[in-house]
Enzyme design. Structure first.
Site, PDB file in Angstrom:
ATOM      1  N   LEU A  88      -9.964  40.613  19.270  1.00 56.18           N
ATOM      2  CA  LEU A  88      -9.370  40.806  20.596  1.00 56.18           C
ATOM      3  C   LEU A  88      -7.854  40.892  20.523  1.00 56.18           C
ATOM      4  O   LEU A  88      -7.219  41.526  21.356  1.00 56.18           O
ATOM      5  CB  LEU A  88      -9.768  39.655  21.530  1.00 56.18           C
ATOM      6  CG  LEU A  88     -11.269  39.489  21.808  1.00 56.18           C
ATOM      7  CD1 LEU A  88     -11.524  38.221  22.611  1.00 56.18           C
ATOM      8  CD2 LEU A  88     -11.820  40.702  22.540  1.00 56.18           C
ATOM      9  N   GLY A  89      -7.273  40.233  19.530  1.00 55.32           N
ATOM     10  CA  GLY A  89      -5.823  40.245  19.383  1.00 55.32           C
ATOM     11  C   GLY A  89      -5.410  39.415  18.192  1.00 55.32           C
ATOM     12  O   GLY A  89      -6.238  38.795  17.526  1.00 55.32           O
ATOM     13  N   GLY A  91      -1.931  37.004  16.368  1.00 64.97           N
ATOM     14  CA  GLY A  91      -0.617  36.384  16.475  1.00 64.97           C
ATOM     15  C   GLY A  91      -0.118  36.031  15.092  1.00 64.97           C
ATOM     16  O   GLY A  91      -0.625  36.539  14.087  1.00 64.97           O
ATOM     17  N   GLY A  92       0.867  35.147  15.028  1.00 66.21           N
ATOM     18  CA  GLY A  92       1.458  34.804  13.743  1.00 66.21           C
ATOM     19  C   GLY A  92       0.531  33.992  12.862  1.00 66.21           C
ATOM     20  O   GLY A  92       0.368  34.268  11.678  1.00 66.21           O
ATOM     21  N   PHE A  93      -0.109  32.965  13.443  1.00 65.82           N
ATOM     22  CA  PHE A  93      -0.998  32.092  12.684  1.00 65.82           C
ATOM     23  C   PHE A  93      -2.436  32.589  12.673  1.00 65.82           C
ATOM     24  O   PHE A  93      -3.190  32.284  11.758  1.00 65.82           O
ATOM     25  CB  PHE A  93      -1.020  30.685  13.304  1.00 65.82           C
ATOM     26  CG  PHE A  93       0.216  29.886  13.063  1.00 65.82           C
ATOM     27  CD1 PHE A  93       0.898  29.963  11.860  1.00 65.82           C
ATOM     28  CD2 PHE A  93       0.703  29.032  14.045  1.00 65.82           C
ATOM     29  CE1 PHE A  93       2.030  29.219  11.641  1.00 65.82           C
ATOM     30  CE2 PHE A  93       1.835  28.280  13.837  1.00 65.82           C
ATOM     31  CZ  PHE A  93       2.509  28.375  12.635  1.00 65.82           C
ATOM     32  N   CYS A  96      -7.659  36.445  17.291  1.00 64.79           N
ATOM     33  CA  CYS A  96      -8.560  36.071  18.372  1.00 64.79           C
ATOM     34  C   CYS A  96      -9.756  37.013  18.342  1.00 64.79           C
ATOM     35  O   CYS A  96      -9.585  38.237  18.300  1.00 64.79           O
ATOM     36  CB  CYS A  96      -7.824  36.161  19.704  1.00 64.79           C
ATOM     37  SG  CYS A  96      -8.657  35.282  21.027  1.00 64.79           S
ATOM     38  N   ASP A 205       6.408  30.804  27.867  1.00 64.47           N
ATOM     39  CA  ASP A 205       6.216  32.152  27.320  1.00 64.47           C
ATOM     40  C   ASP A 205       5.451  33.030  28.311  1.00 64.47           C
ATOM     41  O   ASP A 205       4.493  33.714  27.945  1.00 64.47           O
ATOM     42  CB  ASP A 205       5.479  32.083  25.975  1.00 64.47           C
ATOM     43  CG  ASP A 205       5.612  33.387  25.182  1.00 64.47           C
ATOM     44  OD1 ASP A 205       6.540  34.169  25.476  1.00 64.47           O
ATOM     45  OD2 ASP A 205       4.787  33.623  24.282  1.00 64.47           O
TER      46      ASP A 205
END
Length: 685
Positions: A88-89, A91-93, A96, A205
């Site tokens: 789904l997406g 990030g840095g770590f 998803c 954020d």
């Protein structure tokens, strides 16, 4: 193109993949090589929970994608099995994924973080903090945290699945959003954010990529990777965190992050929704930060004044000058504009059509005819991509100037003496109607004739009826004479009369569907329907009075209504039952029925952003103020006018108007009298 489409979960397909994976044995990994991924910076924010960037980390192999995650994942603590679906997406770590609970086919958005990416203590601490903050949150407009667990390879965080992805995807497809859509989404963001701030949590954020949309087109605030507890000013962390375009001046200047910084980001979000780009976007980061520190941005002339004003207030350089969340929702941008109750999923990729359904359109058609009929109006109120008739233009104009009034309701079942159900569509007048007097009392009031007895086929029939006009003029003349001639005073006169009269103790605005309902102090229930007809259910609950026009009364039993009135009698009974069960009386006045007095029925009701006005056939005039539930009632008895004031504690005091004329009254009462007169004077403007 994939990003431009609305993504909808298809259980059958996912289940089939899970079955195939199970057939290969638990933990079987796909050996098929993935196509190369584009650089991460080129992808819009997608993840249900963005993660702060990780420090550089090197693997011996698979340096970009990391080890392949099993298709079937088992929770070691519960033994539950999950099937991992599509990405789904990222990030840095973490990445998803769509993830399905194989015991019940419930779909989650699973944030999967490899232990190798959070090996350092401070990295793991960030994940633990995010889990700690998010797991306690429960709100309709906050992404729900369900569960987390770990195995040898990864940490798994199971979150609410939002099938329509994020606002970033919607804006990418749409480029810009209409004002009604922006109001629809912002209301939900403000609701979720207010809850977070009440829990003393700062999001830190807020941006389009962190607002997720579920199947029902409801917005959920997500991504708590940068969230933090609200600290006193002197103890706030001075770190710079967030997304560059949405950072506030005080965060850039390392003065700490407070609720006001989230408000700043909300201003950036609103600007971006309406114009398709962030307010401080430049070609380089250094210039962006300079613009932010100076609060320097362009405000295109295409934006309407209320939108400009609200954005400017949220993007105030000084945090103390920014509005609170309550101030935002009470701003003219919301009060003067139409807000849809729901949006179609087609809004993810197509400009919505806010044309009304037939019953509502007929009502607005009449109101538009009354307010704009016979006038040549060359102004355009519709975006150029909408092809509409002059009739639709007038209707849109009314809707566009809509005012919705919000009333804070008590949590108990018996909420208040009056309940406002903001209709799907409400109408209001913008502009400043003139009052024919050199000394205009009070400011111009934005409002609309929301209900009038009799037919509304033209402005003369609807607003200029001689009988109704004379009733209103008489009350206005008496009230104005009192206000213009009474002396200054600091308190309410000591004279208090003990008298009985009829007044509205409860009311319900259900004009989005049927009309306006009210209950009198003698327990008569009345409804002024959207078509201009009035129906009353007498206190015996057996007799109905029906008024199609002024003075034209038909009487029949409630249990044996003529066929053409059966549906309206049903609605009348519904209103009666609802008010009896859900609303409490709005004051301490005695309930006395005087059979010698004529039956009271509503001629006209109007709503502004501050008050509700009701005018009755015998000249009884009542104004209810929303914010504090105070009321003014004017009536005549024995050829003398009386004024009753019901205060915030629902305690009533009744005076002769002649007493007020001689003695004056407190500013508290006088201000309300002036506002009530102004509503009455402007009822036909």
């Amino acid at each position: 193109m994939e990003l431009l489409r609305t993504i909808t979960y298809q259980p059958a397909a996912s289940t089939k993949m899970c079955e195939q994976a199970l057939g290969k044995g638990c933990g079987a990994d796909s050996k098929k090589k993935r196509p190369p991924q584009p650089p991460e910076e080129s992808q819009p924010p997608q993840s249900q929970a963005q993660v702060p960037p990780a420090a550089p980390h090197h693997h011996h192999h698979h340096s970009h994608s990391g080890p392949e995650i099993s298709r079937i994942i088992v929770d070691p603590t519960t033994g539950k099995r999950y099937c991992r679906g599509k990405v789904l997406g990222k990030g840095g770590f973490a990445k998803c994924y769509e993830m399905t609970d194989l015991t019940n086919n419930k779909v989650y958005a699973a944030k999967i973080i490899p232990h190798s990416r959070v090996a350092k203590p401070h990295q793991r601490e960030k994940i633990d903090k995010e889990i700690e903050l998010h797991r306690i949150l429960h709100h309709k407009h906050v992404v729900q945290f369900y569960h987390y667990f770990e195995d040898k390879e990864n940490i798994y965080i199971l979150l609410e699945y939002c099938s329509r992805r994020s606002m970033a995807h919607i804006l990418k497809a749409r480029k810009v959003l209409t004002e009604p859509e922006v109001r629809y989404y912002l209301r939900q963001i403000v609701s979720g954010l207010k809850y977070l701030h009440e829990q003393e949590i700062l999001h830190r954020d807020l941006k389009l990529g962190n607002f997720f949309i579920n199947e029902a087109m409801e917005l959920k605030v997500g991504d708590f990777g940068l969230a933090a507890r609200l600290e006193p000013l002197e103890h706030r962390r001075r770190t710079i965190c967030g997304t560059p375009n949405y950072l506030s001046p005080e965060v850039l200047n390392k003065q700490g992050h407070g609720c006001e910084s989230d408000i700043w980001a909300l201003g950036c979000v609103m600007y971006t929704m309406l114009l398709g780009r962030p307010p401080f976007e430049t070609t380089n980061l250094k210039e962006t930060y300079r613009c932010i520190r100076e609060a320097r941005y362009t405000m295109p002339s295409s934006l309407l004044a209320p939108a400009k004003h609200l954005i400017a207030s949220m993007l105030s350089k000084n945090p103390e000058d920014r509005p609170s969340l309550d101030d935002i929702i009470r701003h003219d941008f919301f009060l003067q504009g139409f807000t849809p109750d729901r949006l179609s999923s087609s809004c993810c990729h197509t400009v919505p059509d806010f044309h009304l359904s037939s019953p509502a359109k007929n009502f607005f058609k009449k109101a538009a005819a009354a307010l704009f009929g016979g006038k040549k109006d060359k102004a355009r109120y519709i975006d150029t991509h909408n092809r509409v008739s002059k009739e639709d233009e007038d209707i849109y104009k009314l809707r566009h100037d809509l005012k919705k009034t919000s009333i804070t309701q008590q949590p108990s079942k018996h909420r208040t003496d009056e309940e406002l159900q903001p209709p799907t569509t409400t109408v209001a007048r913008s502009g400043t109607p003139a009052v024919e007097n050199k000394q205009q009392i009070g400011d111009a009031i934005r409002m609309i004739v929301r209900g009038t007895l009799g037919s509304c086929s033209s402005s003369s029939e609807c607003l200029e009826d001689s009988t109704m006009g004379s009733v209103a003029d008489t009350v206005a003349r008496v009230l104005r004479g009192c206000l213009e001639n009474m002396p200054e005073a600091d308190c309410i006169p000591k004279e208090q009369l003990s008298t009985s009269f009829q007044w509205v103790t409860k009311w319900v605005d259900y004009s989005n569907k049927y009309g306006f309902g009210y209950q009198l102090s003698d327990h008569t229930v009345g409804v002024l329907f959207n078509n201009g007809a009035h129906m009353s259910l007498l206190p015996d609950k057996k007799t109905v009075h029906y008024y199609a026009e002024l003075g034209q009364c038909s009487v029949f039993p409630a249990t044996d209504a003529p066929e053409q009135f059966i549906s309206q009698v049903t609605v009348l009974k519904y209103f009666s039952h609802y008010m009896e069960e859900n609303l409490m009386d709005g004051g301490d006045l005695p309930s006395v029925t005087d059979i010698r007095r004529p039956r009271l029925y509503l001629l006209q009701w109007l709503k502004s952003d501050k008050a509700l006005m009701m005018l009755f056939n015998d000249g009884t005039f009542q104004v209810n103020f929303y914010h504090d539930h105070t009321k003014i009632i004017i009536c005549s008895q024995n050829e003398e006018y009386l004024l009753t004031y019901i205060n915030e504690d629902r305690i009533s005091t009744t005076f002769r108007l002649t007493t007020l004329l001689m003695s004056g009254c407190s500013s508290e009462l006088k201000n309300r009298m002036e506002y009530a007169l102004n509503m009455l004077l402007q009822r036909c403007n």
